[in-house]
Structures are given as C-alpha cells and as structure tokens.
Design a protein around this motif. Structure first.
Motif, PDB file in Angstrom:
ATOM      1  N   ASN A 165       0.800  -1.224   0.000  1.00  0.00           N
ATOM      2  CA  ASN A 165       0.000   0.000   0.000  1.00  0.00           C
ATOM      3  C   ASN A 165       0.830   1.270   0.000  1.00  0.00           C
ATOM      4  OD1 ASN A 165       0.917   0.130   2.666  1.00  0.00           O
ATOM      5  ND2 ASN A 165      -0.981  -0.726   3.505  1.00  0.00           N
ATOM      6  N   ARG A 166       2.161   1.136   0.040  1.00  0.00           N
ATOM      7  CA  ARG A 166       3.016   2.319  -0.057  1.00  0.00           C
ATOM      8  C   ARG A 166       4.341   1.944  -0.709  1.00  0.00           C
ATOM      9  NH1 ARG A 166       6.963   2.774   4.045  1.00  0.00           N
ATOM     10  NH2 ARG A 166       6.750   1.261   5.749  1.00  0.00           N
ATOM     11  N   ASN A 167       5.032   2.937  -1.202  1.00  0.00           N
ATOM     12  CA  ASN A 167       6.294   2.708  -1.909  1.00  0.00           C
ATOM     13  C   ASN A 167       7.417   2.458  -0.898  1.00  0.00           C
ATOM     14  OD1 ASN A 167       8.470   2.638  -3.629  1.00  0.00           O
ATOM     15  ND2 ASN A 167       8.291   4.759  -4.316  1.00  0.00           N
ATOM     16  N   PRO A 168       8.063   1.295  -0.938  1.00  0.00           N
ATOM     17  CA  PRO A 168       9.150   1.013   0.007  1.00  0.00           C
ATOM     18  C   PRO A 168      10.453   1.742  -0.311  1.00  0.00           C
ATOM     19  CG  PRO A 168       8.125  -1.014  -0.812  1.00  0.00           C
ATOM     20  CD  PRO A 168       7.689   0.105  -1.703  1.00  0.00           C
ATOM     21  N   LEU A 169      10.538   2.348  -1.499  1.00  0.00           N
ATOM     22  CA  LEU A 169      11.777   3.019  -1.889  1.00  0.00           C
ATOM     23  C   LEU A 169      11.823   4.402  -1.251  1.00  0.00           C
ATOM     24  CD1 LEU A 169      14.186   2.203  -3.774  1.00  0.00           C
ATOM     25  CD2 LEU A 169      13.126   3.653  -5.516  1.00  0.00           C
ATOM     26  N   ARG A 170      12.756   4.602  -0.319  1.00  0.00           N
ATOM     27  CA  ARG A 170      12.848   5.877   0.394  1.00  0.00           C
ATOM     28  C   ARG A 170      13.307   7.003  -0.530  1.00  0.00           C
ATOM     29  NH1 ARG A 170      15.808   2.415   4.042  1.00  0.00           N
ATOM     30  NH2 ARG A 170      14.519   1.738   5.804  1.00  0.00           N
ATOM     31  N   GLU A 171      14.263   6.721  -1.383  1.00  0.00           N
ATOM     32  CA  GLU A 171      14.777   7.663  -2.362  1.00  0.00           C
ATOM     33  C   GLU A 171      15.574   6.881  -3.390  1.00  0.00           C
ATOM     34  OE1 GLU A 171      17.813  10.423  -1.011  1.00  0.00           O
ATOM     35  OE2 GLU A 171      18.296   9.146   0.700  1.00  0.00           O
ATOM     36  N   THR A 172      15.915   7.520  -4.477  1.00  0.00           N
ATOM     37  CA  THR A 172      16.703   6.825  -5.485  1.00  0.00           C
ATOM     38  C   THR A 172      18.180   6.812  -5.094  1.00  0.00           C
ATOM     39  OG1 THR A 172      16.911   8.869  -6.775  1.00  0.00           O
ATOM     40  CG2 THR A 172      15.131   7.354  -7.382  1.00  0.00           C
ATOM     41  N   VAL A 173      18.902   5.895  -5.726  1.00  0.00           N
ATOM     42  CA  VAL A 173      20.341   5.799  -5.542  1.00  0.00           C
ATOM     43  C   VAL A 173      20.957   5.696  -6.937  1.00  0.00           C
ATOM     44  CG1 VAL A 173      20.340   3.272  -5.339  1.00  0.00           C
ATOM     45  CG2 VAL A 173      22.182   4.599  -4.291  1.00  0.00           C
ATOM     46  N   ALA A 174      22.143   6.250  -7.100  1.00  0.00           N
ATOM     47  CA  ALA A 174      22.832   6.204  -8.388  1.00  0.00           C
ATOM     48  C   ALA A 174      24.327   6.048  -8.132  1.00  0.00           C
ATOM     49  CB  ALA A 174      22.548   7.465  -9.208  1.00  0.00           C
ATOM     50  N   ALA A 175      25.051   5.688  -9.177  1.00  0.00           N
ATOM     51  CA  ALA A 175      26.492   5.474  -9.043  1.00  0.00           C
ATOM     52  C   ALA A 175      27.211   6.007 -10.270  1.00  0.00           C
ATOM     53  CB  ALA A 175      26.802   3.991  -8.854  1.00  0.00           C
ATOM     54  N   VAL A 176      28.445   6.434 -10.051  1.00  0.00           N
ATOM     55  CA  VAL A 176      29.257   6.956 -11.148  1.00  0.00           C
ATOM     56  C   VAL A 176      30.725   6.702 -10.839  1.00  0.00           C
ATOM     57  CG1 VAL A 176      29.597   9.310 -10.240  1.00  0.00           C
ATOM     58  CG2 VAL A 176      29.477   8.934 -12.718  1.00  0.00           C
ATOM     59  N   SER A 177      31.515   6.567 -11.893  1.00  0.00           N
ATOM     60  CA  SER A 177      32.955   6.378 -11.720  1.00  0.00           C
ATOM     61  C   SER A 177      33.684   7.698 -11.948  1.00  0.00           C
ATOM     62  CB  SER A 177      33.483   5.334 -12.708  1.00  0.00           C
ATOM     63  OG  SER A 177      33.336   5.793 -14.044  1.00  0.00           O
ATOM     64  N   CYS A 178      34.812   7.858 -11.278  1.00  0.00           N
ATOM     65  CA  CYS A 178      35.706   8.993 -11.479  1.00  0.00           C
ATOM     66  C   CYS A 178      37.132   8.461 -11.416  1.00  0.00           C
ATOM     67  CB  CYS A 178      35.516  10.071 -10.409  1.00  0.00           C
ATOM     68  SG  CYS A 178      33.880  10.815 -10.384  1.00  0.00           S
ATOM     69  N   GLY A 179      38.061   9.175 -12.024  1.00  0.00           N
ATOM     70  CA  GLY A 179      39.433   8.695 -11.973  1.00  0.00           C
ATOM     71  C   GLY A 179      40.437   9.760 -12.331  1.00  0.00           C
ATOM     72  N   LEU A 180      41.697   9.449 -12.048  1.00  0.00           N
ATOM     73  CA  LEU A 180      42.815  10.306 -12.407  1.00  0.00           C
ATOM     74  C   LEU A 180      43.459   9.728 -13.666  1.00  0.00           C
ATOM     75  CD1 LEU A 180      44.418  10.737  -8.863  1.00  0.00           C
ATOM     76  CD2 LEU A 180      42.783  12.274 -10.005  1.00  0.00           C
ATOM     77  N   PHE A 181      43.450  10.501 -14.742  1.00  0.00           N
ATOM     78  CA  PHE A 181      43.954  10.033 -16.031  1.00  0.00           C
ATOM     79  C   PHE A 181      44.832  11.123 -16.640  1.00  0.00           C
ATOM     80  CE2 PHE A 181      43.438   9.532 -20.677  1.00  0.00           C
ATOM     81  CZ  PHE A 181      43.887   8.232 -20.825  1.00  0.00           C
ATOM     82  N   LYS A 182      46.111  10.802 -16.819  1.00  0.00           N
ATOM     83  CA  LYS A 182      47.074  11.747 -17.387  1.00  0.00           C
ATOM     84  C   LYS A 182      47.072  13.077 -16.623  1.00  0.00           C
ATOM     85  CE  LYS A 182      47.006   9.797 -22.049  1.00  0.00           C
ATOM     86  NZ  LYS A 182      46.754  10.033 -23.487  1.00  0.00           N
TER      87      LYS A 182
END
Length: 246
Positions: free
Chosen positions: A156-173
C-alpha cells in the motif's frame, strides 16, 4: 588538479557520457530498464519472488538482491559464459553484492512483506562503468517493480525511500575525470566508484590507486566530480520515473 581538460570526443572532464533510461524494456518483468552510459548498455530487470531466504522467514521483512553478468560479446573479444566455466568470478560476485547493498540502503525492508526482489543486471555492451550503470538502472527497475506491486494491491506504499545512483571517477594523465570509459579506466592512475543517494548521502565508495598513491586533495576532486554526476543522474532518474507516472 585539472577538471576542465578535454577528452575523447571533446567531452569535458566534468561531463557525463550521454545517459538514457528506457523504462519497461522487458514486458515480462515486474520492472525493467535498459540503461545506457555512452557505449555501455545494461539491461536491468526486477522480479518479485515469493521465495524468501530461509534466514528471513518469519521476520516480517523482505529482501532485495542482485545478480550481474556480461554477455559473451559485450566486449571486443568473446568472453565465455561463467556458467560454462563452472562458476562466477570474484569480480562478478563483488559487483552484484555492491548492487544489492546499494539498493537495500534506500529500501524499507518491512514495507513489502516477506518477498524477495531479484534485480538482474545483464551487460549487453561494455565500455567502462558497467557496475555504476547497473546500480543506477537497477534502482529504476526496482522502483517500477514496487509500483507494479502497489498497482495489484500487494503493498500500500512505496518502500523506496529515495533513489540511488552510481558513477565512476578517476585520475587520467594528471586530470580528474568523471564517468570513465574503458580507454580511460584501463589507463587511469587511480579510479573510484561512488554510490550516492538522491539526497547526497554516501552509500559506498570504492577507490584504488593503480599507479601510485594519490593525495587527499585528488580524492576530494574526484568526490566533487562524483557529486556533479550523481546530481545529473538523479534528475534523469526522476524524469524516467515521471514518464511512467511514478
């Protein structure tokens, strides 16, 4: 630390690759999303499973778990199916556990009964960032599955509290880059995967020095880029869910 240098295709260092979410891609799954981060394409599906792990039965709580796999020609040479090799690699197990942890972090486990939601993330094409695309698209597949359960009266209600996302970052040259493709990831001096909620809370950070140890200031540069990327992804997630009336 340079975060404005151009890269392949003149993409700025602080820019995501083109990102898209195709909701409802699989007609049979309770939730599904084809996610594209540039040339990385992952099909994420969510299945409502009445079979709960034995250790959770009688607890009043549900469970969210994930499986991850790469199709044989998702890369430039054929990779044998792991089933044909007799079992999953350590990398596969690590990634699917990451996906499961990320999704459970934003889900109220007591809000959907004693059932299990299985998220399957199948990499159709790989060009770096398959795990981050899987987390981000897996969240949308999970949200749609919960919407399906609510529509049929299972919750009867949405169990998802909020969205989650992911991203990569890096040191290149010598540059801090956001959302690495394969050519950048394979040559990075350091790389990290950031999993953050829509409200900016940290779920998980995986960071590794590939060449030599990096400075704390360099980590903060990567973190700042990650927050920019997650903000963009969160906005796109909202648009994708809104397209379904969610």
């Amino acid at each position: 630390m340079n975060t404005t240098a151009a890269r392949l295709g003149d993409r700025p260092a602080n820019a995501m690759r083109p990102v898209s979410f195709q909701m409802g891609f699989s007609k049979h799954a309770e939730g599904s999303c084809l996610v594209r981060f540039g040339d990385t394409h992952v099909l994420c599906t969510a299945t409502v499973d009445e079979q709960l792990p034995a250790w959770l039965r009688g607890s009043g709580k549900g469970w969210v778990t994930a499986e991850y796999g790469m199709l044989p020609r998702s890369t430039n040479t054929r990779t044998a199916r792991e089933a044909a090799k007799g079992g999953q690699s350590g990398r596969t197990q690590e990634i699917q556990r990451l996906i499961g942890r990320a999704l459970r972090a934003v889900t109220d486990m007591r809000a959907f009964g004693e059932v299990q939601i299985r998220i399957d993330c199948d990499v159709l094409q790989a060009d770096g960032g398959t795990r981050t695309a899987s987390v981000t698209g897996g969240c949308l597949a999970l949200a749609q599955a919960f919407a399906t359960m609510k529509r049929v009266g299972a919750i009867n209600r949405n169990p998802l509290r909020e969205t989650v996302a992911a991203v990569s970052c890096g040191l290149f040259k010598g540059n801090a880059l956001l959302d690495l493709d394969y050519s950048e990831d394979s040559g990075a001096q350091a790389d990290a995967n950031f999993v953050l909620t829509a409200s900016g809370k940290i779920v998980e950070i995986q960071g590794t020095a590939e060449d030599h140890p990096f400075e704390e200031s360099e980590f903060h540069a990567l973190m700042a880029l990650a927050r920019e990327g997650i903000t963009q992804l969160t906005a796109l997630q909202r648009e994708a869910l809104a397209s379904l009336g969610l």
